[in-house]
Design an enzyme around this catalytic site. Sequence first.
Site, PDB file in Angstrom:
ATOM      1  CG  ASP A 143       7.546  -3.980 -26.686  1.00 13.95           C
ATOM      2  OD1 ASP A 143       7.356  -4.902 -25.868  1.00 13.95           O
ATOM      3  OD2 ASP A 143       7.389  -2.784 -26.419  1.00 13.95           O
TER       4      ASP A 143
ATOM      5  CG  ASP B 155       5.383  -6.235 -19.699  1.00 10.00           C
ATOM      6  OD1 ASP B 155       5.703  -6.203 -18.504  1.00 10.00           O
ATOM      7  OD2 ASP B 155       4.541  -5.477 -20.188  1.00 10.00           O
TER       8      ASP B 155
HETATM    9  N1  GLY Z   1       3.641  -5.403 -22.796  1.00  2.80           N
HETATM   10  C1  GLY Z   1       2.876  -4.232 -22.575  1.00  2.80           C
HETATM   11  C2  GLY Z   1       1.704  -4.437 -21.719  1.00  2.80           C
HETATM   12  O1  GLY Z   1       1.467  -5.509 -21.196  1.00  2.80           O
HETATM   13  O2  GLY Z   1       0.975  -3.476 -21.565  1.00  2.80           O
END
Ligand code: GLY
Length: 409
Positions: A127, A189
Site C-alpha cells: 500500500d 488493488d
Molecule cells: N485497497 C483496499 C480497498 O480497496 O479496500
Amino acid sequence: MKPFLISLLICLASCQSWTKNKNNELDSKALASIASFDLDEEIKNCEAQLNRVVPKLKDLTKHPRLIETNETEWKEISNGRLVWTSGFYPGILWYMYDLTKDPKWKNEAIKRTEVFEDFKTINEHHDIGFMMFPAYGNGFILGNKKEYKDILLTSAKSLASRYDPNVGTIRSWSNKMHPRWQQHITIIDNMLNLELLFWASKNGGDQRYYDIAVKHAETTMANHFRPDYTSWHVIEYDTLSGDVLNRHTKQGYADDSRWSRGQAWGVYGYSMVYRETGDKKFLDFVVKLADRYLELLPEDYVPYWDFDVPNKEMEERDASAAAIVASGLLELSTLVQDKNKQKQYYDAAIRMLESLSSDKYSGVGKADSFLLHSTGAKSLGHEIDVALIYADYYYIEALDRLKKMGTYN
Ligand code: GLY
C-alpha cells in the site's frame, strides 16, 4: 452553450430507448440528467466542503478516514504505517489546489503531506503506492514540489523490494496480517501501486521498476481474471513455482463473486498501465474490463458493493467504486482510438459523476464529505454505507481530469 452540453443534446436526440442499448450507450433519460451536471458548480461545492472541514482537522498525526452512517463528521485515524488510506486527504488538497490555484490549498496540502515522509521505507505491504503517490506524487506533479523526488524514489524502491520474480508479481499483503494465506498473496488493488513504479522509472529511478510494473500487470492479466473479464480479489501463488494455488476474496461477498471495487481497480489500473506503456495488449484488455463493468451496472451507474450479492435491492452501494471508475474511464476515453468508444466512456464517466453529485449520493448539506454511500468491507462487517476518504479522492481526481480535458469550458 458549453460544447459538452451541445454534444450531449445531440446524442440525446439520437437515443431512442430508456435502458442501455446493446452497445452500452446511455439511455435518453440518463442523458437528460447528464445535461444537468455542472462541473464548475461541483468544484465549488467540493471547495465549500473543504473550507468547512479543514479547520476541524487539526491533528497532523491523523487523517480523515470515514464518516459513519448518519453521522456528519470525519472519523480521524492515525497516519500509521499499516494504514493504506493515509495519503488520500493530502491528495484531495493537492487536487483542490490544482483546480483552483489558490495557494491556501497548496499550503494545506504541504502540511498534510510532509508529516509522513518516514513512510517511504514501508516494505511490509504494497500500500505504500496508495499512500505516497496521492500525497507526494501529486505534490511533485501538481504542486511543483520537486524536492519530493527522492522521497518518491525511495518509496518506489521499497515497493519494488516486494517483487518476487518466481511469481512475477509484487507481494501485496503480509501473511502475518492475512493468515488465511500462507504463500505469496497478490490482490487486484495492487494494480494502482504500479503508478509509483512507472513514475520512478521515468524520473531517475531504476529501469527495473518499469519492468516490474509491466511484469506484474502481465501476470495479473493472465491469472486474476475470469473468462468474462471480471476479477477475483485475492490470488495466492506458490512462492517457488509461481503457480496459482487458489483464488479467493477478502472484501467481496464470496470467493467467486465480483467485488465491485475490485473491478474498479482493474479498470483504472489497466488504463493507467496502457497510458504508461503504450502496449496495445493492455488497451485491448482494459476495453474488455470496462465494457463488462458497464454492462453490470444498475441504472444509476453506482454499483452495489458486490455485483453478485443476493437480493441486491436490499444491499448497500459503493460510491467509491463509481468514483474510481469515473476517473479511470475519463482517462480511457482519451486513450482509445475509436471515436464511438471515446464517446461511450466519456458519457459513462459523466453519467457516474452526475449520479454521484446528485442528492442521492452527495454529502453536500448533509455531511463533511463530497460523497456518501460507500462500502469498504461489508464482508468483514465494517465501513458499510459510509463516506470514505478514497471515494472523495477519486471523485475530485475525476473532476480535475474532466476540467483538464477541456471539453467543459
Ligand atoms: N485497497 C483496499 C480497498 O480497496 O479496500
